[in-house]
Write a protein that holds these residues in place. Sequence first.
Motif, short mmCIF file in Angstrom:
data_model
loop_
_atom_site.label_atom_id
_atom_site.label_comp_id
_atom_site.label_asym_id
_atom_site.label_seq_id
_atom_site.Cartn_x
_atom_site.Cartn_y
_atom_site.Cartn_z
N ILE A 93 0.83 -1.17 -0.10
CA ILE A 93 -0.10 0.03 0.01
C ILE A 93 1.04 1.35 -0.09
CG2 ILE A 93 -1.82 1.26 1.32
CD1 ILE A 93 -2.65 -1.50 2.59
N TYR A 94 2.03 1.28 0.83
CA TYR A 94 2.92 2.41 0.95
C TYR A 94 3.52 2.37 -0.40
CZ TYR A 94 1.98 2.72 5.85
OH TYR A 94 1.25 2.74 7.04
N GLU A 95 3.95 1.22 -0.87
CA GLU A 95 5.01 1.42 -2.12
C GLU A 95 3.86 2.23 -3.30
OE1 GLU A 95 5.88 -2.59 -3.00
OE2 GLU A 95 7.24 -2.59 -1.25
N SER A 96 2.37 1.86 -3.40
CA SER A 96 1.73 2.33 -4.44
C SER A 96 1.72 3.91 -4.29
CB SER A 96 0.15 1.77 -4.36
OG SER A 96 0.37 0.41 -4.69
N ALA A 97 1.64 4.24 -2.98
CA ALA A 97 1.46 5.66 -2.48
C ALA A 97 2.48 6.47 -2.96
CB ALA A 97 1.18 5.81 -1.03
N ILE A 98 3.75 5.91 -2.89
CA ILE A 98 4.98 6.34 -3.19
C ILE A 98 5.13 6.67 -4.73
CG2 ILE A 98 7.54 5.97 -3.41
CD1 ILE A 98 7.30 4.57 -0.64
N VAL A 99 4.57 5.54 -5.52
CA VAL A 99 4.59 5.55 -6.90
C VAL A 99 3.54 6.71 -7.29
CG1 VAL A 99 3.86 4.49 -9.35
CG2 VAL A 99 5.05 3.31 -7.40
N ASP A 100 2.53 7.08 -6.63
CA ASP A 100 1.46 8.02 -6.64
C ASP A 100 2.21 9.34 -6.30
OD1 ASP A 100 -0.28 6.15 -7.91
OD2 ASP A 100 -1.22 5.98 -6.30
N GLY A 101 3.16 9.35 -5.92
CA GLY A 101 3.94 10.91 -5.38
C GLY A 101 3.52 11.33 -3.93
N ALA A 102 2.89 10.31 -3.33
CA ALA A 102 2.51 10.89 -1.85
C ALA A 102 3.77 10.78 -0.80
CB ALA A 102 1.50 9.41 -1.25
N SER A 103 3.60 12.13 -0.28
CA SER A 103 4.84 12.39 0.79
C SER A 103 4.60 11.46 1.87
CB SER A 103 4.50 13.78 1.24
OG SER A 103 3.44 14.06 1.83
N ARG A 104 5.84 11.51 2.76
CA ARG A 104 5.35 10.81 4.05
C ARG A 104 4.17 11.53 4.79
NH1 ARG A 104 7.86 6.25 4.49
NH2 ARG A 104 7.65 6.46 6.69
N LEU A 105 4.06 12.69 4.84
CA LEU A 105 3.17 13.19 5.68
C LEU A 105 1.53 12.47 5.21
CD1 LEU A 105 1.88 15.15 8.12
CD2 LEU A 105 1.87 16.96 6.36
N LYS A 106 1.46 12.65 3.89
CA LYS A 106 0.17 12.09 3.37
C LYS A 106 0.23 10.77 3.53
CE LYS A 106 -0.54 15.58 -0.33
NZ LYS A 106 -0.86 15.79 -1.62
N GLN A 107 1.32 9.98 3.56
CA GLN A 107 0.97 8.54 3.58
C GLN A 107 0.60 8.14 5.09
OE1 GLN A 107 4.61 6.13 2.66
NE2 GLN A 107 5.32 8.01 1.39
N MET A 108 1.02 9.00 6.12
CA MET A 108 0.45 8.97 7.28
C MET A 108 -0.75 9.18 7.80
SD MET A 108 1.64 10.85 10.85
CE MET A 108 3.62 10.76 10.79
N LEU A 109 -1.30 10.35 6.99
CA LEU A 109 -2.57 10.77 7.06
C LEU A 109 -3.78 9.94 6.45
CD1 LEU A 109 -1.98 14.69 6.90
CD2 LEU A 109 -2.62 13.59 9.05
N LYS A 110 -3.33 9.46 5.27
CA LYS A 110 -4.40 8.58 4.32
C LYS A 110 -3.91 7.20 4.50
CE LYS A 110 -5.67 12.60 2.35
NZ LYS A 110 -6.97 12.91 2.49
N ILE A 111 -2.78 6.78 4.99
CA ILE A 111 -2.87 5.33 4.99
C ILE A 111 -2.84 4.73 6.45
CG2 ILE A 111 -1.47 3.34 4.44
CD1 ILE A 111 -0.62 4.99 1.92
N THR A 112 -1.70 5.26 7.27
CA THR A 112 -1.41 4.78 8.62
C THR A 112 -2.25 4.93 9.74
OG1 THR A 112 1.02 5.18 8.34
CG2 THR A 112 0.49 4.64 10.19
N ILE A 113 -3.06 6.43 9.58
CA ILE A 113 -3.77 6.55 10.52
C ILE A 113 -5.29 5.92 10.55
CG2 ILE A 113 -5.34 8.42 11.48
CD1 ILE A 113 -3.07 10.30 11.32
N PRO A 114 -5.71 5.94 9.43
CA PRO A 114 -7.01 4.97 8.86
C PRO A 114 -6.94 3.43 9.18
CG PRO A 114 -6.65 6.53 7.13
CD PRO A 114 -5.50 6.65 7.99
N LEU A 115 -5.83 2.70 8.93
CA LEU A 115 -5.46 1.48 9.31
C LEU A 115 -5.42 1.21 10.71
CD1 LEU A 115 -3.19 0.42 6.24
CD2 LEU A 115 -5.74 -0.09 6.67
N LEU A 116 -5.22 2.37 11.38
CA LEU A 116 -4.85 2.09 12.76
C LEU A 116 -6.26 2.43 13.55
CD1 LEU A 116 -2.22 1.60 14.40
CD2 LEU A 116 -1.85 4.22 14.73
N LEU A 117 -7.05 3.05 13.13
CA LEU A 117 -8.09 3.20 13.78
C LEU A 117 -8.80 1.95 14.41
CD1 LEU A 117 -9.64 6.15 11.64
CD2 LEU A 117 -9.19 6.29 14.20
N PRO A 118 -8.95 0.81 13.74
CA PRO A 118 -9.60 -0.21 14.62
C PRO A 118 -8.95 -0.80 15.69
CG PRO A 118 -9.43 -0.62 12.09
CD PRO A 118 -8.79 0.84 12.50
#
Length: 296
Positions: free
Chosen positions: A187-212
């Motif tokens: 998921i992070y590799e796909s985000a990097i390919v799309d140009g997502a910064s570290r901050l966007k990866q945290m906000l859009k991937i890490t935090i939502p997946l951490l919510l459960p």
Amino acid sequence: MVHLRKYWPLYLMVLPGVAFFIIFRFIPIGGSFIAFQDYSVFHGIKNSPWVGFKHFEILFDSPSFYRILTNTIILGLLKVVILFPVPIVLALMINEVRLSLLKKGFQTALYIPHFLSWVIIAGITFDMFSLSGIFNTLRDLFGYEPNLIMQQEQYFRWIYVLTGIWRDAGWGTIIYLAAISSMDPQIYESAIVDGASRLKQMLKITIPLLLPTATILFLLDLGNFMELGFDHVYNLLTPMTYSVGDIIDTYVYRTGIQEMRYSFATAVGLFQAVIGFILVMIFNRLSKKVSDGGLW
């Protein structure tokens, strides 16, 4: 039975934890009956007279009870609102550290206070804010008068929060870091390919997946909303801060152990447990409506 034989080492590892809950959680539930008795150690549970809701009536008629309940609710809210998010923020920050050695160093430094007892933590806190402590020494350097904040009501609750963060916030990051490490790296590799910064990866991937995970831990914390930690509060209390620091846990200790009013103290403890159970039921239902997660 075949499954038990195959995975017996795992069952053996679980055994101490199961034994702990049986001995210290389930068996004591039987003692809750004395809340409805005038319990005497000489007569025992079997022969002590039943008095119904007498001790609950005394509890609710006591003027000090509402002060103690207010203190408990305020500290409980501070614990949930301030203490609960701190391990999540720390876990996200630690996860962003790229150097492995530095990352482990931060983790170790944050974990160590958890292994200190509240007696030691309270002793360090009192020393820091004493007349000769670092706090008043710095105040003196800047020309301010000494201030014994450990003896003042307006500071007690914030000291409770800060010492709680100091001791347990680092330890609370363990589960969150484990949850982060189990996230799919693709998921992070796909985000990097799309140009997502570290901050966007945290906000859009890490935090939502951490919510459960955060939701489950939040619900478990709500079950202990009224249990603020006897050791934590009792070791920070002084005669001058009793009006804002005396909570249900210290009240149970004072009435049950010091005054030997066992039935009354049990009634207070039972009231505390019922409130915790109701909170878990309510927020578990709300969690299921808002999201797909819950305790059951």
